[in-house]
Design a protein around this motif. Structure first.
Motif, short mmCIF file in Angstrom:
data_model
loop_
_atom_site.label_atom_id
_atom_site.label_comp_id
_atom_site.label_asym_id
_atom_site.label_seq_id
_atom_site.Cartn_x
_atom_site.Cartn_y
_atom_site.Cartn_z
N LEU A 90 -48.60 -10.30 -13.66
CA LEU A 90 -48.75 -11.73 -13.90
C LEU A 90 -47.40 -12.36 -14.26
O LEU A 90 -47.05 -13.42 -13.73
N VAL A 91 -46.63 -11.69 -15.10
CA VAL A 91 -45.31 -12.20 -15.47
C VAL A 91 -44.39 -12.21 -14.26
O VAL A 91 -43.65 -13.18 -14.03
N ALA A 92 -44.45 -11.17 -13.44
CA ALA A 92 -43.61 -11.11 -12.24
C ALA A 92 -43.97 -12.22 -11.26
O ALA A 92 -43.09 -12.88 -10.69
N ILE A 93 -45.26 -12.47 -11.07
CA ILE A 93 -45.71 -13.52 -10.15
C ILE A 93 -45.28 -14.89 -10.68
O ILE A 93 -44.80 -15.74 -9.92
N LEU A 94 -45.44 -15.12 -11.97
CA LEU A 94 -45.04 -16.40 -12.55
C LEU A 94 -43.53 -16.61 -12.45
O LEU A 94 -43.07 -17.72 -12.16
N ALA A 95 -42.75 -15.55 -12.64
CA ALA A 95 -41.29 -15.67 -12.52
C ALA A 95 -40.89 -15.98 -11.09
O ALA A 95 -40.01 -16.82 -10.85
N LEU A 96 -41.54 -15.34 -10.12
CA LEU A 96 -41.24 -15.61 -8.72
C LEU A 96 -41.63 -17.03 -8.33
O LEU A 96 -40.91 -17.71 -7.60
N LEU A 97 -42.78 -17.49 -8.81
CA LEU A 97 -43.20 -18.86 -8.53
C LEU A 97 -42.24 -19.88 -9.15
O LEU A 97 -41.91 -20.89 -8.53
N ALA A 98 -41.79 -19.60 -10.36
CA ALA A 98 -40.86 -20.52 -11.02
C ALA A 98 -39.53 -20.55 -10.27
O ALA A 98 -38.96 -21.63 -10.05
N ALA A 99 -39.02 -19.39 -9.87
CA ALA A 99 -37.76 -19.34 -9.14
C ALA A 99 -37.88 -20.02 -7.78
O ALA A 99 -36.99 -20.77 -7.36
N GLY A 100 -38.98 -19.79 -7.09
CA GLY A 100 -39.20 -20.43 -5.80
C GLY A 100 -39.35 -21.93 -5.93
O GLY A 100 -38.80 -22.70 -5.13
N GLY A 101 -40.07 -22.37 -6.94
CA GLY A 101 -40.22 -23.81 -7.17
C GLY A 101 -38.92 -24.47 -7.51
O GLY A 101 -38.63 -25.58 -7.05
N TYR A 102 -38.10 -23.80 -8.30
CA TYR A 102 -36.79 -24.35 -8.66
C TYR A 102 -35.89 -24.45 -7.42
O TYR A 102 -35.19 -25.44 -7.24
N ALA A 103 -35.94 -23.43 -6.57
CA ALA A 103 -35.14 -23.44 -5.35
C ALA A 103 -35.56 -24.59 -4.43
O ALA A 103 -34.72 -25.28 -3.85
N VAL A 104 -36.85 -24.80 -4.30
CA VAL A 104 -37.35 -25.91 -3.47
C VAL A 104 -36.94 -27.25 -4.09
O VAL A 104 -36.51 -28.17 -3.38
N PHE A 105 -37.03 -27.37 -5.39
CA PHE A 105 -36.64 -28.60 -6.08
C PHE A 105 -35.16 -28.92 -5.83
O PHE A 105 -34.81 -30.05 -5.51
N ILE A 106 -34.30 -27.92 -5.95
CA ILE A 106 -32.88 -28.12 -5.71
C ILE A 106 -32.63 -28.46 -4.24
O ILE A 106 -31.86 -29.36 -3.92
N ALA A 107 -33.30 -27.76 -3.32
CA ALA A 107 -33.10 -28.01 -1.89
C ALA A 107 -33.52 -29.43 -1.50
O ALA A 107 -32.84 -30.10 -0.73
N VAL A 108 -34.63 -29.90 -2.04
CA VAL A 108 -35.09 -31.25 -1.73
C VAL A 108 -34.09 -32.28 -2.24
O VAL A 108 -33.77 -33.26 -1.55
N ILE A 168 -25.20 -27.91 -8.98
CA ILE A 168 -26.01 -26.79 -9.46
C ILE A 168 -26.04 -25.68 -8.42
O ILE A 168 -25.89 -24.50 -8.74
N ALA A 169 -26.22 -26.04 -7.15
CA ALA A 169 -26.25 -25.03 -6.09
C ALA A 169 -24.91 -24.30 -6.01
O ALA A 169 -24.87 -23.09 -5.81
N HIS A 170 -23.84 -25.04 -6.19
CA HIS A 170 -22.52 -24.42 -6.16
C HIS A 170 -22.36 -23.45 -7.33
O HIS A 170 -21.85 -22.34 -7.16
N ALA A 171 -22.77 -23.85 -8.50
CA ALA A 171 -22.62 -23.00 -9.68
C ALA A 171 -23.49 -21.75 -9.59
O ALA A 171 -23.06 -20.67 -9.97
N VAL A 172 -24.69 -21.90 -9.07
CA VAL A 172 -25.61 -20.76 -9.01
C VAL A 172 -25.17 -19.76 -7.95
O VAL A 172 -25.21 -18.56 -8.15
N SER A 173 -24.75 -20.26 -6.81
CA SER A 173 -24.46 -19.35 -5.70
C SER A 173 -23.01 -18.94 -5.61
O SER A 173 -22.67 -18.07 -4.82
N ALA A 174 -22.13 -19.57 -6.37
CA ALA A 174 -20.69 -19.27 -6.35
C ALA A 174 -20.13 -19.41 -4.94
O ALA A 174 -19.37 -18.58 -4.47
N MET A 175 -20.52 -20.48 -4.26
CA MET A 175 -20.03 -20.74 -2.92
C MET A 175 -18.60 -21.24 -2.96
O MET A 175 -18.11 -21.66 -4.00
N ASP A 176 -17.97 -21.20 -1.81
CA ASP A 176 -16.63 -21.76 -1.66
C ASP A 176 -16.73 -23.26 -1.88
O ASP A 176 -17.50 -23.93 -1.19
N PRO A 177 -15.98 -23.83 -2.82
CA PRO A 177 -16.13 -25.27 -3.10
C PRO A 177 -15.79 -26.15 -1.90
O PRO A 177 -16.33 -27.24 -1.76
#
Length: 73
Positions: free
Chosen positions: A4-22, A34-43
């Motif tokens: 249950l904790v693993a499913i909730l964590a995956l749902l929260a992470a997926g929801g956050y990713a969709v929120f940022i993408a939108v 935020i996307a730059h900070a999380v993924s450490a992409m080339d600025p």
């Protein structure tokens, strides 16, 4: 309980990713930061269009020298 904790964590992470993408699609600068900070992409890559990035990557792959295959003696 662990499942249950693993499913909730995956749902929260997926929801956050969709929120940022939108919000990135809407053009929100804070979402890009935020996307730059999380993924450490080339600025510099954040502000180039995707089609330009893809063409540059394909040119880099095409420009790489091809080494002949050598058999062990």
């Amino acid at each position: 309980m662990e499942y249950l904790v693993a499913i909730l964590a995956l749902l929260a992470a997926g929801g956050y990713a969709v929120f940022i993408a939108v919000n990135i699609e809407k053009g929100k600068s804070w979402a890009l930061e935020i996307a730059h900070a999380v993924s450490a992409m080339d600025p510099n890559s954040l502000y180039r269009p995707m089609d330009l990035r893809e063409s540059e990557e394909s040119e880099e792959v095409a420009a790489m020298p091809v080494e002949p295959e050598r058999l062990a003696a």
